[in-house]
Design a protein around this motif. Sequence first.
Motif, mmCIF file in Angstrom:
data_model
loop_
_atom_site.group_PDB
_atom_site.id
_atom_site.type_symbol
_atom_site.label_atom_id
_atom_site.label_comp_id
_atom_site.label_asym_id
_atom_site.label_seq_id
_atom_site.Cartn_x
_atom_site.Cartn_y
_atom_site.Cartn_z
ATOM 1 N N ARG A 62 38.645 27.101 43.400
ATOM 2 C CA ARG A 62 40.145 27.022 43.318
ATOM 3 C C ARG A 62 40.667 28.305 43.583
ATOM 4 O O ARG A 62 41.673 28.745 44.325
ATOM 5 C CB ARG A 62 40.656 26.574 41.927
ATOM 6 N N PHE A 63 39.865 29.580 43.232
ATOM 7 C CA PHE A 63 40.159 31.125 43.547
ATOM 8 C C PHE A 63 40.188 31.172 44.970
ATOM 9 O O PHE A 63 41.070 31.959 45.652
ATOM 10 C CB PHE A 63 39.414 31.968 42.941
ATOM 11 N N ARG A 64 39.287 30.435 45.665
ATOM 12 C CA ARG A 64 39.305 30.691 47.404
ATOM 13 C C ARG A 64 40.396 30.045 47.962
ATOM 14 O O ARG A 64 40.887 30.663 49.080
ATOM 15 C CB ARG A 64 38.002 29.894 47.743
ATOM 16 N N SER A 65 41.026 29.258 47.340
ATOM 17 C CA SER A 65 42.583 28.900 48.233
ATOM 18 C C SER A 65 43.695 30.093 47.800
ATOM 19 O O SER A 65 44.562 29.773 48.369
ATOM 20 C CB SER A 65 43.086 27.547 47.362
ATOM 21 N N LEU A 66 43.529 30.946 47.030
ATOM 22 C CA LEU A 66 44.189 32.063 46.777
ATOM 23 C C LEU A 66 44.129 33.147 47.776
ATOM 24 O O LEU A 66 43.084 33.406 48.298
ATOM 25 C CB LEU A 66 44.257 32.728 45.373
ATOM 26 N N PRO A 67 45.333 33.762 48.175
ATOM 27 C CA PRO A 67 45.217 35.031 48.966
ATOM 28 C C PRO A 67 44.675 36.407 48.588
ATOM 29 O O PRO A 67 45.440 37.404 48.239
ATOM 30 C CB PRO A 67 46.679 35.185 49.309
ATOM 31 N N VAL A 68 43.637 36.268 48.039
ATOM 32 C CA VAL A 68 42.799 37.318 47.518
ATOM 33 C C VAL A 68 41.490 37.591 48.142
ATOM 34 O O VAL A 68 40.717 36.765 48.553
ATOM 35 C CB VAL A 68 42.615 37.191 45.875
ATOM 36 N N SER A 69 40.984 38.688 48.072
ATOM 37 C CA SER A 69 39.623 39.052 48.505
ATOM 38 C C SER A 69 38.690 38.276 47.787
ATOM 39 O O SER A 69 38.519 38.258 46.569
ATOM 40 C CB SER A 69 39.521 40.688 48.437
ATOM 41 N N ARG A 70 37.731 37.900 48.516
ATOM 42 C CA ARG A 70 36.529 37.005 48.029
ATOM 43 C C ARG A 70 35.685 38.100 47.165
ATOM 44 O O ARG A 70 35.349 37.709 45.981
ATOM 45 C CB ARG A 70 35.386 36.598 48.862
ATOM 46 N N ALA A 71 35.628 39.342 47.545
ATOM 47 C CA ALA A 71 34.919 40.292 46.669
ATOM 48 C C ALA A 71 35.557 40.817 45.171
ATOM 49 O O ALA A 71 34.847 41.152 44.350
ATOM 50 C CB ALA A 71 34.450 41.585 47.368
ATOM 51 N N ALA A 72 36.902 40.655 45.134
ATOM 52 C CA ALA A 72 37.631 41.053 43.874
ATOM 53 C C ALA A 72 37.140 40.336 42.682
ATOM 54 O O ALA A 72 36.997 40.817 41.726
ATOM 55 C CB ALA A 72 39.107 40.584 44.091
ATOM 56 N N TYR A 73 36.676 39.003 42.900
ATOM 57 C CA TYR A 73 36.140 38.183 41.662
ATOM 58 C C TYR A 73 34.973 38.959 40.981
ATOM 59 O O TYR A 73 34.853 39.311 40.012
ATOM 60 C CB TYR A 73 35.787 36.807 42.110
ATOM 61 N N LEU A 74 33.997 39.132 41.882
ATOM 62 C CA LEU A 74 32.702 40.107 41.334
ATOM 63 C C LEU A 74 33.386 41.469 40.941
ATOM 64 O O LEU A 74 32.829 41.919 39.585
ATOM 65 C CB LEU A 74 31.840 40.148 42.535
ATOM 66 N N ILE A 75 33.959 42.172 41.515
ATOM 67 C CA ILE A 75 34.427 43.464 41.126
ATOM 68 C C ILE A 75 35.336 43.206 39.625
ATOM 69 O O ILE A 75 34.792 44.223 38.734
ATOM 70 C CB ILE A 75 35.167 44.143 42.231
ATOM 71 N N GLY A 76 35.970 42.589 39.666
ATOM 72 C CA GLY A 76 36.878 42.050 38.380
ATOM 73 C C GLY A 76 35.671 41.808 37.194
ATOM 74 O O GLY A 76 36.104 42.369 36.134
ATOM 75 N N HIS A 77 34.873 41.071 37.279
ATOM 76 C CA HIS A 77 34.043 40.854 36.123
ATOM 77 C C HIS A 77 33.029 42.144 35.855
ATOM 78 O O HIS A 77 32.827 42.379 34.845
ATOM 79 C CB HIS A 77 32.710 39.584 36.712
ATOM 80 N N LEU A 78 32.590 42.859 37.074
ATOM 81 C CA LEU A 78 31.811 44.122 36.768
ATOM 82 C C LEU A 78 32.792 45.078 35.894
ATOM 83 O O LEU A 78 32.583 45.772 34.882
ATOM 84 C CB LEU A 78 31.556 44.659 38.096
ATOM 85 N N VAL A 79 33.999 45.332 36.199
ATOM 86 C CA VAL A 79 34.977 46.014 35.567
ATOM 87 C C VAL A 79 35.388 45.655 33.984
ATOM 88 O O VAL A 79 35.040 46.642 33.244
ATOM 89 C CB VAL A 79 36.282 46.441 36.170
ATOM 90 N N SER A 80 35.299 44.391 33.777
ATOM 91 C CA SER A 80 35.455 43.810 32.423
ATOM 92 C C SER A 80 34.340 43.832 31.582
ATOM 93 O O SER A 80 34.334 44.280 30.305
ATOM 94 C CB SER A 80 36.259 42.452 32.544
ATOM 95 N N GLU A 81 33.236 43.724 32.216
ATOM 96 C CA GLU A 81 31.873 43.869 31.286
ATOM 97 C C GLU A 81 31.365 45.295 31.065
ATOM 98 O O GLU A 81 30.926 45.517 30.091
ATOM 99 C CB GLU A 81 30.795 43.234 32.241
ATOM 100 N N VAL A 82 31.814 45.991 32.232
ATOM 101 C CA VAL A 82 31.779 47.531 31.821
ATOM 102 C C VAL A 82 32.514 48.048 30.667
ATOM 103 O O VAL A 82 32.161 48.850 29.694
ATOM 104 C CB VAL A 82 31.869 48.524 33.137
ATOM 105 N N GLY A 83 33.572 47.759 30.532
ATOM 106 C CA GLY A 83 34.687 47.562 29.314
ATOM 107 C C GLY A 83 34.136 47.387 28.247
ATOM 108 O O GLY A 83 34.128 48.141 27.125
ATOM 109 N N ALA A 84 33.584 46.100 28.103
ATOM 110 C CA ALA A 84 32.953 45.528 26.892
ATOM 111 C C ALA A 84 31.497 46.434 26.673
ATOM 112 O O ALA A 84 31.397 46.750 25.263
ATOM 113 C CB ALA A 84 32.347 44.055 27.181
ATOM 114 N N SER A 85 30.968 46.977 27.338
ATOM 115 C CA SER A 85 29.660 47.879 27.138
ATOM 116 C C SER A 85 30.275 49.317 26.538
ATOM 117 O O SER A 85 29.513 49.680 25.460
ATOM 118 C CB SER A 85 28.993 48.084 28.605
ATOM 119 N N LEU A 86 31.369 49.631 27.116
ATOM 120 C CA LEU A 86 31.906 50.753 26.558
ATOM 121 C C LEU A 86 32.317 50.572 24.994
ATOM 122 O O LEU A 86 32.405 51.618 24.326
ATOM 123 C CB LEU A 86 33.158 51.408 27.314
ATOM 124 N N ILE A 87 32.843 49.358 24.764
ATOM 125 C CA ILE A 87 33.256 49.025 23.294
ATOM 126 C C ILE A 87 32.067 49.334 22.564
ATOM 127 O O ILE A 87 31.755 49.806 21.234
ATOM 128 C CB ILE A 87 33.975 47.711 23.137
#
Length: 264
Positions: free
Chosen positions: A91-116
């Motif tokens: 469903r995300f692929r139907s949106l006008p967003v970069s394909r790589a953004a999904y993986l990068i967003g996951h990485l950022v949020s998981e790094v944030g959890a690791s910092l916590i």
Amino acid sequence: MSQSLSADASIFARRNAAHIRQIPEKLIDVTLQPIMFVLLFAYVFGGVIDVPGSNYREYLIGGILVQSLAFGMMGPGTAIATDLREGVIERFRSLPVSRAAYLIGHLVSEVGASLIALTILTGSGLLVGWRPHEDVLHVAGGFGLLILFSITMIWIGTLLGLISRSADGVQGLIFMTIFPLTFLSNAFVPAEGLPAALETFSNYNPVSTVVSAVRTLFGNATATPDGAPWTLQHPVVSAVGSCLLLLAIVVPLTLARYRARTTD
């Protein structure tokens, strides 16, 4: 990273954060669980395990930090496997967003959890008596290595999530791998106290190298056995090199697998 890609990635990172607000239990593995491990090992085993040249509580924290970050691969692995199984990424692929953004967003949020998790574990360690004994630069290097190790684990978890057919499969695989690797290492007990075969395994276990590197940078005792392999005698160089090598292998594999799973 382009401005558009950065903006798209931040949207997916906020999506993951929103899930945490809706289901606070997702933070248990980076909040209550690390505190439980610190208290359990510090007060139950602290009086019966002897660490040459140090006390057990100072020896313990490096191992707890590495173990908690190693299990950090569980989050991205299960989340991505679930999104793929439920068709969310389609469903995300139907949106006008970069394909790589999904993986990068996951990485950022998981790094944030690791910092916590790092913050909570550091505070817990200070409360039970752990102290770093090196200068600021070495201590900062220790935390830098932990963050590098965390990023490495997150990428590995992401690859497992893309390979696995279900979130349960990811959980089972990670638990069956990380649990023995961390407990059959020097994370919680000095390797010299293990039977000969297990001591050999511990000495060549990459988790032992990372744990020894963190302890070295913090100025805590490593209890490195006599005749230890080169990796344990030079743990900082070995740990950094191992993380960079793993990233050089896993990141391209992850991106290739992601393209394959999201291409018609």
